[in-house]
Design a protein around this motif. Sequence first.
Motif, PDB file in Angstrom:
ATOM      1  N   MET A   1      -9.843  -3.954-100.477  1.00 24.33           N
ATOM      2  CA  MET A   1      -9.035  -2.736-100.443  1.00 24.33           C
ATOM      3  C   MET A   1      -8.264  -2.632-101.751  1.00 24.33           C
ATOM      4  SD  MET A   1      -8.153  -0.290 -98.137  1.00 24.33           S
ATOM      5  CE  MET A   1      -7.946  -0.845 -96.484  1.00 24.33           C
ATOM      6  N   ILE A   2      -8.364  -1.457-102.376  1.00 24.23           N
ATOM      7  CA  ILE A   2      -7.625  -1.200-103.609  1.00 24.23           C
ATOM      8  C   ILE A   2      -6.979   0.183-103.538  1.00 24.23           C
ATOM      9  CG2 ILE A   2      -9.019  -2.706-105.094  1.00 24.23           C
ATOM     10  CD1 ILE A   2     -10.503  -0.227-106.058  1.00 24.23           C
ATOM     11  N   ARG A   3      -6.026   0.414-104.431  1.00 24.73           N
ATOM     12  CA  ARG A   3      -5.339   1.713-104.504  1.00 24.73           C
ATOM     13  C   ARG A   3      -5.156   2.061-105.977  1.00 24.73           C
ATOM     14  NH1 ARG A   3      -2.238   4.496-100.727  1.00 24.73           N
ATOM     15  NH2 ARG A   3      -0.883   6.076-101.610  1.00 24.73           N
ATOM     16  N   TYR A   4      -5.468   3.309-106.304  1.00 26.17           N
ATOM     17  CA  TYR A   4      -5.301   3.806-107.665  1.00 26.17           C
ATOM     18  C   TYR A   4      -4.391   5.015-107.674  1.00 26.17           C
ATOM     19  CZ  TYR A   4      -9.240   1.077-109.517  1.00 26.17           C
ATOM     20  OH  TYR A   4     -10.083   0.070-109.907  1.00 26.17           O
ATOM     21  N   SER A   5      -3.615   5.119-108.727  1.00 26.20           N
ATOM     22  CA  SER A   5      -2.932   6.354-109.067  1.00 26.20           C
ATOM     23  C   SER A   5      -3.759   6.979-110.186  1.00 26.20           C
ATOM     24  CB  SER A   5      -1.511   6.071-109.553  1.00 26.20           C
ATOM     25  OG  SER A   5      -0.903   7.267-109.989  1.00 26.20           O
ATOM     26  N   ILE A   6      -4.153   8.232-109.986  1.00 28.48           N
ATOM     27  CA  ILE A   6      -5.025   8.919-110.935  1.00 28.48           C
ATOM     28  C   ILE A   6      -4.359  10.228-111.351  1.00 28.48           C
ATOM     29  CG2 ILE A   6      -7.310   9.917-111.306  1.00 28.48           C
ATOM     30  CD1 ILE A   6      -8.274   8.244-108.855  1.00 28.48           C
ATOM     31  N   THR A   7      -4.247  10.442-112.649  1.00 24.65           N
ATOM     32  CA  THR A   7      -3.777  11.719-113.165  1.00 24.65           C
ATOM     33  C   THR A   7      -4.979  12.439-113.764  1.00 24.65           C
ATOM     34  OG1 THR A   7      -1.611  10.768-113.661  1.00 24.65           O
ATOM     35  CG2 THR A   7      -2.146  12.871-114.705  1.00 24.65           C
ATOM     36  N   VAL A   8      -5.222  13.656-113.279  1.00 28.78           N
ATOM     37  CA  VAL A   8      -6.384  14.427-113.703  1.00 28.78           C
ATOM     38  C   VAL A   8      -5.903  15.647-114.493  1.00 28.78           C
ATOM     39  CG1 VAL A   8      -8.490  15.603-112.955  1.00 28.78           C
ATOM     40  CG2 VAL A   8      -7.563  13.733-111.577  1.00 28.78           C
ATOM     41  N   SER A   9      -6.468  15.809-115.688  1.00 31.33           N
ATOM     42  CA  SER A   9      -6.155  16.995-116.490  1.00 31.33           C
ATOM     43  C   SER A   9      -7.407  17.841-116.644  1.00 31.33           C
ATOM     44  CB  SER A   9      -5.609  16.585-117.862  1.00 31.33           C
ATOM     45  OG  SER A   9      -6.578  15.857-118.578  1.00 31.33           O
ATOM     46  N   GLY A  10      -7.203  19.093-116.971  1.00 31.31           N
ATOM     47  CA  GLY A  10      -8.311  20.044-117.098  1.00 31.31           C
ATOM     48  C   GLY A  10      -7.975  21.304-116.330  1.00 31.31           C
ATOM     49  N   ARG A  11      -8.992  21.982-115.823  1.00 31.18           N
ATOM     50  CA  ARG A  11      -8.759  23.163-114.977  1.00 31.18           C
ATOM     51  C   ARG A  11      -8.702  22.682-113.533  1.00 31.18           C
ATOM     52  NH1 ARG A  11     -13.062  27.327-115.763  1.00 31.18           N
ATOM     53  NH2 ARG A  11     -14.001  26.438-113.927  1.00 31.18           N
ATOM     54  N   VAL A  12      -7.506  22.241-113.111  1.00 27.71           N
ATOM     55  CA  VAL A  12      -7.356  21.590-111.803  1.00 27.71           C
ATOM     56  C   VAL A  12      -6.274  22.231-110.930  1.00 27.71           C
ATOM     57  CG1 VAL A  12      -8.307  19.375-112.528  1.00 27.71           C
ATOM     58  CG2 VAL A  12      -5.877  19.802-112.852  1.00 27.71           C
ATOM     59  N   GLN A  43      -1.902  14.852-109.706  1.00 29.35           N
ATOM     60  CA  GLN A  43      -1.772  13.414-109.474  1.00 29.35           C
ATOM     61  C   GLN A  43      -2.390  13.068-108.128  1.00 29.35           C
ATOM     62  OE1 GLN A  43       2.176  11.778-109.640  1.00 29.35           O
ATOM     63  NE2 GLN A  43       1.444   9.699-109.289  1.00 29.35           N
ATOM     64  N   ILE A  44      -3.155  11.986-108.098  1.00 27.63           N
ATOM     65  CA  ILE A  44      -3.825  11.513-106.896  1.00 27.63           C
ATOM     66  C   ILE A  44      -3.464  10.047-106.702  1.00 27.63           C
ATOM     67  CG2 ILE A  44      -6.063  11.088-105.787  1.00 27.63           C
ATOM     68  CD1 ILE A  44      -7.250  13.180-107.782  1.00 27.63           C
ATOM     69  N   GLU A  45      -3.167   9.662-105.470  1.00 30.31           N
ATOM     70  CA  GLU A  45      -3.142   8.257-105.099  1.00 30.31           C
ATOM     71  C   GLU A  45      -4.189   8.096-104.016  1.00 30.31           C
ATOM     72  OE1 GLU A  45       0.297   5.927-104.330  1.00 30.31           O
ATOM     73  OE2 GLU A  45       1.237   6.486-106.233  1.00 30.31           O
ATOM     74  N   VAL A  46      -5.116   7.182-104.239  1.00 30.95           N
ATOM     75  CA  VAL A  46      -6.234   7.004-103.310  1.00 30.95           C
ATOM     76  C   VAL A  46      -6.403   5.519-103.015  1.00 30.95           C
ATOM     77  CG1 VAL A  46      -7.972   6.998-105.159  1.00 30.95           C
ATOM     78  CG2 VAL A  46      -8.630   7.655-102.847  1.00 30.95           C
ATOM     79  N   MET A  72      -9.246  11.666-116.887  1.00 30.45           N
ATOM     80  CA  MET A  72      -8.672  10.974-115.732  1.00 30.45           C
ATOM     81  C   MET A  72      -8.069   9.660-116.200  1.00 30.45           C
ATOM     82  SD  MET A  72     -11.753  11.516-112.987  1.00 30.45           S
ATOM     83  CE  MET A  72     -10.831  11.196-111.510  1.00 30.45           C
ATOM     84  N   ASN A  73      -6.794   9.454-115.892  1.00 26.32           N
ATOM     85  CA  ASN A  73      -6.116   8.194-116.201  1.00 26.32           C
ATOM     86  C   ASN A  73      -5.896   7.438-114.897  1.00 26.32           C
ATOM     87  OD1 ASN A  73      -5.878   8.685-118.991  1.00 26.32           O
ATOM     88  ND2 ASN A  73      -4.094   9.982-118.630  1.00 26.32           N
ATOM     89  N   LEU A  74      -6.478   6.242-114.793  1.00 30.20           N
ATOM     90  CA  LEU A  74      -6.383   5.425-113.585  1.00 30.20           C
ATOM     91  C   LEU A  74      -5.426   4.262-113.804  1.00 30.20           C
ATOM     92  CD1 LEU A  74      -9.333   6.751-113.376  1.00 30.20           C
ATOM     93  CD2 LEU A  74      -9.768   4.894-111.806  1.00 30.20           C
ATOM     94  N   THR A  75      -4.592   4.020-112.805  1.00 23.54           N
ATOM     95  CA  THR A  75      -3.684   2.883-112.806  1.00 23.54           C
ATOM     96  C   THR A  75      -3.764   2.223-111.444  1.00 23.54           C
ATOM     97  OG1 THR A  75      -2.178   4.116-114.256  1.00 23.54           O
ATOM     98  CG2 THR A  75      -1.296   2.146-113.181  1.00 23.54           C
ATOM     99  N   ASN A  76      -3.918   0.917-111.419  1.00 23.32           N
ATOM    100  CA  ASN A  76      -3.925   0.174-110.169  1.00 23.32           C
ATOM    101  C   ASN A  76      -2.492   0.095-109.646  1.00 23.32           C
ATOM    102  OD1 ASN A  76      -4.818  -1.528-108.114  1.00 23.32           O
ATOM    103  ND2 ASN A  76      -6.173  -2.628-109.496  1.00 23.32           N
TER     104      ASN A  76
END
Length: 90
Positions: A1-12, A43-46, A72-76
Motif C-alpha cells: 500500500m502506497i500513497r502519493y500526492s500528485i499536482t497536475v498542471s495543464g488544462r485540468v 491536487q490529488i492524493e491517491v 505531474m509532480n508526484l510525492t510519496n
Amino acid sequence: MIRYSITVSGRVQGVGFRYFVQLTACRLNLTGWCKNLMDGNVQIEVQGVEKDINSFISMIKVGNNFSRADNMNLTNVPIIHDEKKFKIKY
C-alpha cells in the motif's frame, strides 16, 4: 500500500477532470481525494496497491478527451489507514 500526492498542471479545470479522476480511482479501488488549486492546477492524493496506482497515473496522463495533463509532480506521503473512498474536495 502506497500513497502519493500528485499536482497536475495543464488544462485540468473546467473540463470535468476531477470527476474523471474520481471515476478512474473508484474503478481501480483506490482511495483519496482531489481538488482544484487557486493556481489552475489540480491536487490529488491517491492511495492503494502500487500496480493500481501506476494504472491510475497512466490513465490520468491520457485524460478524458477534454482535459490535458501537461505535467505531474508526484510525492510519496504517509498512508491514511481508515480512508474508505475517493472524494472530490471543494
